[in-house]
Design a protein around this motif. Structure first.
Motif, PDB file in Angstrom:
ATOM      1  N   SER A  71      -4.255  -3.967 -12.306  1.00 54.03           N
ATOM      2  CA  SER A  71      -3.834  -4.550 -11.035  1.00 54.03           C
ATOM      3  C   SER A  71      -4.333  -5.989 -10.910  1.00 54.03           C
TER       4      SER A  71
ATOM      5  N   LEU B 144      -7.456  -1.559  -6.084  1.00 57.13           N
ATOM      6  CA  LEU B 144      -6.695  -0.710  -6.997  1.00 57.13           C
ATOM      7  C   LEU B 144      -7.211  -0.851  -8.418  1.00 57.13           C
TER       8      LEU B 144
ATOM      9  N   MET C  14       2.466   1.849  -3.422  1.00 54.85           N
ATOM     10  CA  MET C  14       1.538   2.329  -4.442  1.00 54.85           C
ATOM     11  C   MET C  14       1.051   3.738  -4.140  1.00 54.85           C
TER      12      MET C  14
ATOM     13  N   TYR D 139       0.829  -1.200   0.000  1.00 50.55           N
ATOM     14  CA  TYR D 139       0.000   0.000   0.000  1.00 50.55           C
ATOM     15  C   TYR D 139       0.870   1.260   0.000  1.00 50.55           C
TER      16      TYR D 139
ATOM     17  N   SER E  49      -8.734   2.775  -9.757  1.00 55.80           N
ATOM     18  CA  SER E  49      -7.730   3.535 -10.498  1.00 55.80           C
ATOM     19  C   SER E  49      -7.601   2.995 -11.915  1.00 55.80           C
TER      20      SER E  49
ATOM     21  N   SER F 219       0.326  -3.163 -11.617  1.00 52.52           N
ATOM     22  CA  SER F 219       0.723  -3.596 -10.282  1.00 52.52           C
ATOM     23  C   SER F 219       0.319  -5.054 -10.118  1.00 52.52           C
TER      24      SER F 219
ATOM     25  N   SER G  80      -6.035   7.474  -7.609  1.00 52.46           N
ATOM     26  CA  SER G  80      -7.389   7.150  -8.060  1.00 52.46           C
ATOM     27  C   SER G  80      -7.609   7.782  -9.417  1.00 52.46           C
TER      28      SER G  80
ATOM     29  N   LEU H  56      -4.219   6.284  -1.767  1.00 52.01           N
ATOM     30  CA  LEU H  56      -3.922   5.587  -3.010  1.00 52.01           C
ATOM     31  C   LEU H  56      -4.221   6.494  -4.198  1.00 52.01           C
TER      32      LEU H  56
ATOM     33  N   VAL I 272      -9.048  -0.071   2.278  1.00 49.05           N
ATOM     34  CA  VAL I 272      -8.293   1.093   1.814  1.00 49.05           C
ATOM     35  C   VAL I 272      -8.393   2.233   2.823  1.00 49.05           C
TER      36      VAL I 272
END
Length: 237
Positions: A154, A146, A98, A95, A150, A107, A236, A234, A223
């Motif tokens: 992932s 993720l 990233m 986490y 985003s 990822s 986004s 993170l 998250v």
């Protein structure tokens, strides 16, 4: 350029070596310089970054070192421990990376078939050092969060029970098969990967993960908890 964490030995080293041999620029992460088996390993890599992923500040510094090299096409979160600070290394470190790296295109986290016996109780998961199965359930959930939240492609990979220092000499799965899937996900044309993002893979075949990992509410709760624990958000959008 591809970053492989926990790549001084075992599955991570095999992954980094195979990618470098295929002509990719590989950045190898190790906890310390003396963890590298021979100087020749570093010579085959584009660069080496160092830091203890059980320590949050050191993990952010690994991201700083990596960002100084440029933007990554893919990050393979190979680093992991089976005992000790499992939540810190197996969940919080991916986490933090990233959240701190310039967002890469892809990822890939290493999960485990043992994630299916993990607990989705976040209070329990973040109490003490945690347990291995739960840490793999959470990092798999993070991969899917993720993918949903985003533009990063992932995925999570179960490499199997392979004969590494962690897996033991008697592990029944192939070491070569144990790293082929993450290499493929990091480098293949996305048009040839189905699902394109948010997949759980075993030997290049999609498998069904624990139901909690694909629950958007649980993903968001994880998250949010990781954001509170680390103080970072993170990427986004």
């Amino acid at each position: 350029m591809i970053l492989v964490t926990g790549a001084s030995t075992g599955l991570g080293l095999a992954t980094a070596e195979a990618l470098a041999a295929a002509g990719h620029r590989v950045v190898l992460h190790a906890r310390r310089a003396d963890r590298l088996t021979t100087p020749a390993v570093a010579e085959r890599m584009h660069a080496v970054v160092l830091g203890d992923l059980s320590d949050a500040d050191a993990t952010v510094d690994v991201a700083r070192q990596a960002n100084a090299l440029g933007r990554f096409d893919a990050v393979i979160h190979n680093a992991g421990v089976i005992d000790g600070p499992v939540t810190a290394v197996n969940v919080i470190a991916p986490y933090l990376l990233m959240a701190s790296l310039t967002p890469p295109d892809r990822s890939i986290v290493l999960s485990s078939g043992m994630h299916r016996s993990g607990s989705p109780d976040l209070d329990r998961a973040f109490r003490g050092r945690g347990d291995y199965s739960t840490s793999k359930l959470l990092v798999t959930t993070l991969a899917f969060a993720l993918a949903r939240r985003s533009r990063i492609l992932s995925h999570a990979v179960d490499p199997g029970w392979v004969p590494t220092r962690m897996g033991g000499r008697g592990a029944p799965d192939s070491l070569e098969e144990g790293h082929r899937t993450q290499e493929w996900l990091a480098t293949a044309d996305p048009a040839g990967i189905e699902p394109r993002t948010g997949g759980y893979w075993y030997h290049r075949q999609p498998r069904a993960p624990h139901p909690a990992t694909v629950d958007p509410a649980f993903q968001d709760a994880l998250v949010e908890r990781l954001s509170r624990v680390t103080g970072l958000e993170l990427p986004s959008g």
